[in-house]
Design a protein around this motif. Structure first.
Motif, PDB file in Angstrom:
ATOM      1  N   TRP A   1      12.508 -61.803 -63.680  1.00  0.00           N
ATOM      2  CA  TRP A   1      11.366 -60.935 -63.934  1.00  0.00           C
ATOM      3  C   TRP A   1      10.073 -61.733 -63.849  1.00  0.00           C
ATOM      4  CZ3 TRP A   1       7.638 -61.187 -67.702  1.00  0.00           C
ATOM      5  CH2 TRP A   1       6.775 -60.096 -67.811  1.00  0.00           C
ATOM      6  N   TRP A   2      10.076 -62.942 -64.426  1.00  0.00           N
ATOM      7  CA  TRP A   2       8.878 -63.784 -64.410  1.00  0.00           C
ATOM      8  C   TRP A   2       8.509 -64.194 -62.987  1.00  0.00           C
ATOM      9  CZ3 TRP A   2       8.119 -69.165 -63.462  1.00  0.00           C
ATOM     10  CH2 TRP A   2       6.861 -69.638 -63.852  1.00  0.00           C
TER      11      TRP A   2
ATOM     12  N   GLU B   1       9.197 -62.572 -60.204  1.00  0.00           N
ATOM     13  CA  GLU B   1       8.736 -61.394 -59.476  1.00  0.00           C
ATOM     14  C   GLU B   1       7.328 -60.984 -59.898  1.00  0.00           C
ATOM     15  OE1 GLU B   1      11.615 -58.352 -60.103  1.00  0.00           O
ATOM     16  OE2 GLU B   1      13.039 -59.218 -58.670  1.00  0.00           O
ATOM     17  N   HIS B   2       6.909 -61.258 -61.118  1.00  0.00           N
ATOM     18  CA  HIS B   2       5.617 -60.803 -61.597  1.00  0.00           C
ATOM     19  C   HIS B   2       4.558 -61.907 -61.644  1.00  0.00           C
ATOM     20  CE1 HIS B   2       8.141 -57.478 -62.894  1.00  0.00           C
ATOM     21  NE2 HIS B   2       7.046 -56.745 -62.801  1.00  0.00           N
ATOM     22  N   ARG B   3       4.834 -63.040 -61.039  1.00  0.00           N
ATOM     23  CA  ARG B   3       3.802 -64.091 -60.979  1.00  0.00           C
ATOM     24  C   ARG B   3       2.746 -63.692 -59.976  1.00  0.00           C
ATOM     25  NH1 ARG B   3       6.339 -69.935 -60.279  1.00  0.00           N
ATOM     26  NH2 ARG B   3       6.045 -69.192 -58.179  1.00  0.00           N
ATOM     27  N   PRO B   4       1.503 -64.055 -60.216  1.00  0.00           N
ATOM     28  CA  PRO B   4       0.433 -63.698 -59.254  1.00  0.00           C
ATOM     29  C   PRO B   4       0.515 -64.523 -57.990  1.00  0.00           C
ATOM     30  CG  PRO B   4      -0.525 -64.632 -61.279  1.00  0.00           C
ATOM     31  CD  PRO B   4       0.961 -64.610 -61.420  1.00  0.00           C
TER      32      PRO B   4
END
Length: 58
Positions: free
Chosen positions: A52-53, A55-58
């Motif tokens: 999840w982390w 996939e959601h990193r900028p």
């Protein structure tokens, strides 16, 4: 007149005693399985959080 103790406990106590004995015999197996399940759950949560982390990193 004194009350005499009941020499034969009711069936409820026999069933409860059998259940306690069953748990006493398998206590270490139950504890090991609970620990293993907790480890699997923590590992799965950590891997899921990692993906999840990522996939959601900028």
């Amino acid at each position: 007149m004194k009350n005499k103790p009941n020499p034969h406990p009711p069936d409820e106590n026999k069933q409860t005693d059998q259940l306690r004995q069953w748990f006493a015999r398998r206590r270490h197996i139950i504890a090991a399985n609970v620990l293993r399940g907790a480890c699997y759950g923590i590992g799965t949560g950590a891997v899921g959080f990692g993906f999840w982390w990522i996939e959601h990193r900028p």
